[in-house]
Design a protein around this motif. Structure first.
Motif, PDB file in Angstrom:
ATOM      1  N   ASP A 168       0.848  -1.182   0.000  1.00 28.69           N
ATOM      2  CA  ASP A 168       0.000   0.000   0.000  1.00 28.69           C
ATOM      3  C   ASP A 168       0.891   1.242   0.000  1.00 28.69           C
ATOM      4  OD1 ASP A 168      -3.030   0.787   0.516  1.00 28.69           O
ATOM      5  OD2 ASP A 168      -1.800   2.156   1.688  1.00 28.69           O
ATOM      6  N   LEU A 169       0.547   2.235  -0.814  1.00 24.28           N
ATOM      7  CA  LEU A 169       1.386   3.422  -0.913  1.00 24.28           C
ATOM      8  C   LEU A 169       1.364   4.258   0.366  1.00 24.28           C
ATOM      9  CD1 LEU A 169       0.851   4.635  -4.592  1.00 24.28           C
ATOM     10  CD2 LEU A 169       2.618   3.146  -3.654  1.00 24.28           C
ATOM     11  N   ALA A 170       0.360   4.082   1.214  1.00 28.00           N
ATOM     12  CA  ALA A 170       0.377   4.749   2.517  1.00 28.00           C
ATOM     13  C   ALA A 170       1.558   4.252   3.351  1.00 28.00           C
ATOM     14  CB  ALA A 170      -0.939   4.503   3.254  1.00 28.00           C
ATOM     15  N   TRP A 171       1.975   3.013   3.137  1.00 24.09           N
ATOM     16  CA  TRP A 171       3.157   2.456   3.801  1.00 24.09           C
ATOM     17  C   TRP A 171       4.427   2.992   3.150  1.00 24.09           C
ATOM     18  CZ3 TRP A 171       5.512   0.199   7.674  1.00 24.09           C
ATOM     19  CH2 TRP A 171       6.691  -0.545   7.464  1.00 24.09           C
ATOM     20  N   THR A 172       4.450   3.074   1.837  1.00 27.53           N
ATOM     21  CA  THR A 172       5.636   3.535   1.120  1.00 27.53           C
ATOM     22  C   THR A 172       5.970   4.976   1.476  1.00 27.53           C
ATOM     23  OG1 THR A 172       4.725   2.216  -0.695  1.00 27.53           O
ATOM     24  CG2 THR A 172       6.732   3.439  -1.148  1.00 27.53           C
ATOM     25  N   ARG A 173       4.962   5.780   1.765  1.00 24.98           N
ATOM     26  CA  ARG A 173       5.200   7.179   2.120  1.00 24.98           C
ATOM     27  C   ARG A 173       5.941   7.335   3.437  1.00 24.98           C
ATOM     28  NH1 ARG A 173      -0.365   7.435   0.262  1.00 24.98           N
ATOM     29  NH2 ARG A 173      -0.339   8.212  -1.886  1.00 24.98           N
ATOM     30  N   LEU A 174       6.055   6.245   4.207  1.00 29.55           N
ATOM     31  CA  LEU A 174       6.701   6.314   5.518  1.00 29.55           C
ATOM     32  C   LEU A 174       8.218   6.157   5.457  1.00 29.55           C
ATOM     33  CD1 LEU A 174       4.325   4.099   7.690  1.00 29.55           C
ATOM     34  CD2 LEU A 174       4.435   6.585   7.575  1.00 29.55           C
ATOM     35  N   THR A 175       8.787   5.873   4.318  1.00 24.52           N
ATOM     36  CA  THR A 175      10.201   5.507   4.250  1.00 24.52           C
ATOM     37  C   THR A 175      11.097   6.547   4.917  1.00 24.52           C
ATOM     38  OG1 THR A 175       9.872   4.198   2.239  1.00 24.52           O
ATOM     39  CG2 THR A 175      12.110   4.958   2.700  1.00 24.52           C
ATOM     40  N   ARG A 275       6.457  12.595   0.139  1.00 24.28           N
ATOM     41  CA  ARG A 275       6.957  11.908  -1.053  1.00 24.28           C
ATOM     42  C   ARG A 275       5.959  12.021  -2.198  1.00 24.28           C
ATOM     43  NH1 ARG A 275       9.273   6.211  -0.255  1.00 24.28           N
ATOM     44  NH2 ARG A 275      10.768   7.010  -1.761  1.00 24.28           N
ATOM     45  N   SER A 276       6.496  12.170  -3.397  1.00 26.53           N
ATOM     46  CA  SER A 276       5.638  12.266  -4.571  1.00 26.53           C
ATOM     47  C   SER A 276       5.128  10.884  -4.968  1.00 26.53           C
ATOM     48  CB  SER A 276       6.409  12.879  -5.740  1.00 26.53           C
ATOM     49  OG  SER A 276       7.418  11.985  -6.195  1.00 26.53           O
ATOM     50  N   LEU A 277       4.077  10.885  -5.781  1.00 25.00           N
ATOM     51  CA  LEU A 277       3.527   9.626  -6.272  1.00 25.00           C
ATOM     52  C   LEU A 277       4.568   8.868  -7.083  1.00 25.00           C
ATOM     53  CD1 LEU A 277       0.944   7.914  -6.402  1.00 25.00           C
ATOM     54  CD2 LEU A 277       0.319   9.175  -8.482  1.00 25.00           C
ATOM     55  N   ALA A 282       8.056   4.242  -7.856  1.00 22.36           N
ATOM     56  CA  ALA A 282       9.383   3.748  -8.229  1.00 22.36           C
ATOM     57  C   ALA A 282       9.961   2.858  -7.134  1.00 22.36           C
ATOM     58  CB  ALA A 282      10.320   4.913  -8.513  1.00 22.36           C
ATOM     59  N   GLU A 283       9.751   3.233  -5.870  1.00 23.64           N
ATOM     60  CA  GLU A 283      10.263   2.405  -4.776  1.00 23.64           C
ATOM     61  C   GLU A 283       9.591   1.035  -4.770  1.00 23.64           C
ATOM     62  OE1 GLU A 283      10.047   2.254   0.074  1.00 23.64           O
ATOM     63  OE2 GLU A 283      10.502   4.184  -0.860  1.00 23.64           O
ATOM     64  N   GLU A 284       8.284   1.012  -4.972  1.00 24.62           N
ATOM     65  CA  GLU A 284       7.577  -0.273  -4.955  1.00 24.62           C
ATOM     66  C   GLU A 284       7.999  -1.171  -6.111  1.00 24.62           C
ATOM     67  OE1 GLU A 284       5.885  -1.734  -2.773  1.00 24.62           O
ATOM     68  OE2 GLU A 284       5.852  -0.059  -1.384  1.00 24.62           O
ATOM     69  N   LEU A 285       8.366  -0.578  -7.231  1.00 23.51           N
ATOM     70  CA  LEU A 285       8.772  -1.375  -8.393  1.00 23.51           C
ATOM     71  C   LEU A 285      10.203  -1.887  -8.288  1.00 23.51           C
ATOM     72  CD1 LEU A 285       7.148   0.685 -11.310  1.00 23.51           C
ATOM     73  CD2 LEU A 285       6.266  -1.357 -10.158  1.00 23.51           C
TER      74      LEU A 285
END
Length: 329
Positions: A168-175, A275-277, A282-285
């Motif tokens: 979930d991108l809500a998780w990715t925004r936490l990096t 963080r931008s979309l 890109a991080e998830e990929l």
């Protein structure tokens, strides 16, 4: 270059892709994955732009499937290559009526051979991504609970339906928050954290996920609190870590800057932008294997955060209001 194909078929689109590569010299040999973007009704140009930007790091074929169930049956398509597609090939399928009833059959003939498949729902995710027709053919399944209309129980649904490969991108925004907090705790004095307080906007699922991660990582009580909209109306506001020598406070004052306060040290102003979309995608990929840490946070960490205080020592979880517009971290 943009090519429109109205009232077409998937096989026609596939042949046209081959023709475009042969005539224009474009090749698919460097493509490393297929990204499927699924949306209902809504324009997805922002998602396409994010995918185009991310393709410079991850060359890929992007298949955008937009369904319009209430229309008369037909399939329209658009192919974008070259400057209009970044380092990717973009195929936009607009399936009207019954033409969109079998989404898997629409995309199967357009997938890159022997390449991983990632599915991304940028707006309204299915109730169980892994059981969705597109989710079943994907190695990774990306949702974004900050845009989910089921605001009151969005994270609980992710917990109940989680399967390896979901994220979930809500998780990715936490990096950046996680990196900063881990960096602070790696510095002396090396004391145990005894309690944690996380504060943020009521529309921010990232705030809840950060609280769940901290509770899981530190094995301490976590108080998760919402700010009043008049005080803080978007994303994570602050994290307080209690230690015997004094509290560590990481507090954001604007969408781009935060202040780190530690006992016996001057305050530090930090650059902590949202963080931008494109960055999140890109991080998830970068990884096509399951994100096991996210899996533990959305299941074990989330369950512990929601547990009654007298049983698990964590704060009671506030109710997420369902009538608020969603906001990112």
């Amino acid at each position: 270059m943009i090519i429109d194909l109205n009232e077409t078929t998937v096989s026609t689109v596939a042949r046209k892709l081959v023709s475009v590569r042969e005539e224009g010299g474009a090749v698919a040999l460097g493509r490393v994955l297929t990204l499927i973007i699924k949306s209902d009704y809504r324009p997805v140009e922002e998602a396409i732009e994010a995918a185009n930007d991310a393709s410079r790091e991850h060359p890929m074929r992007v298949i955008v499937l937009v369904t319009h169930p209430e229309d008369a049956s037909r399939l329209d398509a658009q192919i974008r290559v070259g400057g209009d597609a970044g380092a990717s090939e973009v195929v936009i399928l607009r399936a009207h009526g019954d033409a969109g009833s079998n989404p898997e059959s629409l995309v199967t003939g357009l997938l890159l051979p022997d390449a991983p498949v990632v599915v991304w729902w940028p707006d309204s995710p299915p109730a169980a991504p892994a059981l969705d027709p597109l989710g079943r053919i994907a190695h990774r399944r990306i949702t974004d609970s900050s845009t989910s209309p089921e605001a009151a129980d969005r994270l609980q649904r992710l917990d109940e339906t989680y399967r390896p490969g979901d994220t979930d991108l809500a998780w990715t925004r936490l990096t950046r928050w996680r990196e900063q907090l881990a960096s602070v705790l790696d510095q002396p004095p090396y004391e145990d954290v005894t309690a944690v307080e996380v504060r943020g906007a009521s529309t921010s699922p990232s705030t809840a996920l950060l609280a769940a991660w901290l509770g899981l990582a530190l094995e301490v009580p976590v108080a998760w609190q919402y700010e009043r909209p008049s005080t803080w109306d978007h994303g994570i506001h602050s994290v307080r870590l209690a230690r015997p020598s004094g509290d560590i406070l990481l507090e954001r004052h604007s969408p781009t800057h935060a202040t780190l306060t530690q006992p016996g040290q001057p305050d530090h102003d930090l650059l902590l932008p949202r963080r931008s979309l494109r960055e999140c995608l890109a991080e998830e990929l970068r990884r096509l294997d399951p994100d096991r840490l996210y899996g533990r946070v959305i299941t074990d960490g989330w369950d512990a955060l929601r547990a009654p205080a007298e049983t698990h020592g964590t704060a009671a979880v506030p109710t997420i209001p369902s009538d608020h517009a969603e906001s990112a971290e």
